[in-house]
Design an enzyme around this catalytic site. Sequence first.
Site, PDB file in Angstrom:
ATOM      1  N   ARG A  20       0.814  -1.214   0.000  1.00 29.85           N
ATOM      2  CA  ARG A  20       0.000   0.000   0.000  1.00 29.85           C
ATOM      3  C   ARG A  20       0.856   1.276   0.000  1.00 29.85           C
ATOM      4  NH1 ARG A  20      -3.818  -0.821   4.726  1.00 29.85           N
ATOM      5  NH2 ARG A  20      -1.968  -1.915   5.468  1.00 29.85           N
ATOM      6  N   ASN A  38      -7.062  -2.273   1.467  1.00 30.17           N
ATOM      7  CA  ASN A  38      -6.839  -3.712   1.597  1.00 30.17           C
ATOM      8  C   ASN A  38      -8.174  -4.420   1.709  1.00 30.17           C
ATOM      9  OD1 ASN A  38      -4.764  -5.508   1.667  1.00 30.17           O
ATOM     10  ND2 ASN A  38      -3.932  -4.721   3.589  1.00 30.17           N
TER      11      ASN A  38
END
Lengths: 767, 347
Positions: A20, A38
């Site tokens: 990320r 996520n």
Amino acid sequence: MQNEARLLHITGTVQGVGFRPFIYQLAKVHGLFGYVKNLGNYVEVLIEGNKESLDKFVKELPEKKPPLAKVKEIKTKNVHFSGYSKFIIVPSESGVFENSIIPPDTAICEQCRSEIFDPSSRYFHYPFTVCTNCGPRYTTVRTLPYDRENTTMADFPLCPECEIEYTDPLNRRYHAQPVCCPKCGPEIWLSDSEGNVLVKGYEAISHASDLLQQGLILAVKGFGGFHIACNAREEEPVKELRRRLRRPEQPFAVMAKNAAVTETFARLDGGGREYLTSHRRPITVLPRSKAFDLAESVTPGLHNIGVMLPYTGTQNLLFDCVPDAVYVMTSANLPGRPMVVENKEALEKLRGIVDYYLLHNRVIANRNDDTVIRIVNGRAAFIRRSRGFVPEPIELPFELKASIGVGAEMNSTVTVAKGKLAYISQYIGNTSHVETLRYHSEVVRHLIRLTGIEPLYWGCDLHPAFNTTRFALKMGGESTLQVQHHHAHMLALMADNSLPLDSRILGIALDGVGYGSDGTVWGGELFESSYFGHERIGHLLPQPMPGGDLASKIPSRMVLGILFEKLGRAELEKLPLVFPKGAVEFSTVMKQLETGVNVIRSSSTGRVLDAAAALLGICEMRTYDGEPSMKLESAATKSTHTVDLPIIFKKDINSGLPLLDTTELFLGVYELLGKYPPVDLAFAVEESFAKGISELAISLATKRGLEKIGLSGGVAYNNHITSCIARTVTEAGFEFLAHRQVPCGDGCISFGQALAAGLSIKSENKF
Amino acid sequence: MKSNTISLEHGAGGEVMQALIGEIILKNFRNKSAGSIGLECLDDGSTIKLEDFNKGCELVLTTDSHVITPAFFPNTNIGRLAVAGTVNDLTVMGAKPLALTCAVIVPEGFSLKEFEEIIKTMDETAAEVGVPIITGDTKTVEKTALDSIILNTAGLGITDSPVRDSGLQPGDKILVTGTIGDHGISLMAHREGFDFDTDLASDSAPLWKLIEPLLKLRTPEGEPVITAMKDPTRGGLANALNEMASKSGAGILIEEDWIPFKSAVSAACEMLGLDPLEVANEGKAVMGVKAGFEEEVLSILRQHPYGRDAAVIGEVTPDKNEVVLRNRFGGMRFVDVPAGDPIPRVC
Ligand SMILES: [Fe+3]
Ligand SMILES: [Mg+2]
Ligand SMILES: [Zn+2]
Ligand SMILES: [Zn+2]
């Protein structure tokens, strides 16, 4: 310029690997707005901006991804532009991690490594330094979701400085769960054998390195367990360690600072370099170099040596003062038993074995032995698939119902599988030992918990006396499928090669022992195999094993068994065989062969190779798993002459199947004893055996119209035999299949069992 | 492979025999209890309760058939085995042997002299423990039907507190009354012609006099000191321990080094690849003893010639149904119920 918006769904190993923040940074570089989120199974990215930048972003994503991330698939679609004004990382909601993938443990990365050697860094000399790209993972996870509080790092609250790094998306340590520093993280210390702390911190490590140089033996706590270390360059410490461990011959793995040092004693030109230096840091079994300058007793009687490079901060720091040091790094356990993981346990169990302990206070949640890889026939073969690989799933070429395989007995693993993914556990060991069986059930529980896969079907071996068989029958009840050992090998081989569900192969299974569908003991078998059944179509001549398992420990017993019907007592007496109990034992074995008292017949390949090692005077006792045949292979590498041995096929009187007559092969060796050096005969036995098996396989595959010939079983680790079979069948126009991601030996059995159970098939001979 | 006919394994004392007994015999006999211990307990014998009889005493009934080839073996013969076997089945139930029966099936052509010798041996063995043989039966069959003699003995005993297989409690010590494996190994060596350099003999012996004094022992709380007892015959110590553990719902941890073995038995087993724990004994008992009383029990046992090698070999653990053997290096393995021939497992 026209603004566009795109939604990306990215699957693969994209969690816990700095994915990320990477997306965040990539978006920043290209001036894009949106979010990354996520979603458990995948990562969702929304990006907005001009087309050119969006294209660049999508193109660069897989190219620049973090080193530990694995992108399997990116699904992209154009969506409505909503006008985000910045790029954000959306915090994960609880619950979405159900199927989250825990990354394997990884060696310390270059950046972290340079920090621990940089006096100006706050991580200077700190052995637990990590970032999103490196460090322990699986070994720290207690439960899901994979967040710091569910790992063993929960014991170490972040200090303000670490907190800043942990929460800054632009930082290398953003959301790296094991982040810590000397202020807030685990401590390392040197302890004497009574548990007294002698010195802490970096001084503990430098002191430990001094002690190793002085020839002392140390326990060193790592990611997934303890190592026992000593100086591998000196004979005395290594011999002393052998005495203390009562392990006279078993090869020890060593650790060297880097590839350059490794090249002073081992060869990296055979394909080993890539594995040795990979961030997964397996023990790589390499050929010894001519200049081999380590203690001979590190790897007695073998032509190769298992080497690994340092993967923890501690290990790296151990080479700080003595860069060219080479240490024995053997896992701290009795053979086949679970490795020591707790400090207190280490002080108790390693008493009398080690002189000092290099301990730390981070708990090990999951024991994880070192992975062992060997290059066989030009390709990596897993001898043990564990640290650095587990719990990465194996992708299946078809869908499977939720299932579990509990493994065989030795070198056992556990596999849980569902859908298109199979999770093979770390190496467990020999489950005939009570402690190992307890560890086995712990792994079963843990793997089920971490994967969230509740098995509907249980797969186990057909051997009635295996503890794993009893365990599965108890746990799975009616939903338990007993899978013939070699069929499990074949299923594992087929799925390992991504063969589709309707495939059929000619499968060769060569190993030590497997309980056969007919209640006899198999180990040198040819099958027509599909995912739904197997038909035994050829095998080795069943040979008597006088004394049952005793014939595995004392290979000279096998020699008598193999030649008993062909040679008279007087001739057998003249053979240069060694029996631990001398002449009495010789007579007892002869009597056993006459009367049949505790004589079991087996078509095992392992026992025949063991016997060859004994007959040639190469190995008289098996002191560790596979010793006689490993030494036979090592001897064969020194061969300089080609010798022909008889390859005779017959029909088995009981099964009616074609067989390779290993007695004739042995008679061939017997007649040439003394006429050729043992190394040439060792080579000839392997070569003729491999050719014989190949010929049999080729003729049967031709008859049955099968195009692929595959090889599984522990004997497949033998480079000479595997290369010879591969060459012979390929030259005859067949496709040769070997294992890729799972071990050839019994480490693959749980995988095969899970497949059989998940496909809910019967292990009978039907298709 | 399951088969539709009886195989030798069905009588070998292992899991296969247990299945035959459980699935065919116990299922089909409907009335199988006459006292506190019935057939379904599969103990060494069963009890008969008589109303108004000797305040709380029960009779114990047991029976055993003996086939053994050859009928004569070092030191003794099948006659001793038949009497000792039945006396011991009563003994390990805690029952004093009152009387025995003797039924003989013998093939034509069997030597009369040998027949008489067997009968004399039976008499001597019974005399050792003072039990009369009070009834019998003799049948002869054709040569082709049988190649040696079959002896059946039934025994009647009496006890005021039967000793069960199932009485083990965690913490109890496990004792054996002497060396393990003597009978099976000596017989095998004799029969197959192995020459192990040492004279091995069957341990066949009636144990009543050895065990009798233990039955009276009580803890200060008044509980019997002997909590469970078995004779480790077919299937050996391995089978006996597993039965005791599973019937008691407990586990047993045995120390390998503590088990008494004759060196010839160890050596023979080591060379043949056999597990001495799976070898039959005909003159031994294995028992659970309340912790703290093991020394007293040992000293009593050792006073008798049949108990001279008695030893504590381990203890009862709370781990259900587990029998674990620990070697001198701390390595532990399960002691399995023997299942016919051992199957290789070392890969
Ligand atoms: Fe195998
Ligand atoms: Mg009995
Ligand atoms: Zn790093
Ligand atoms: Zn910190």
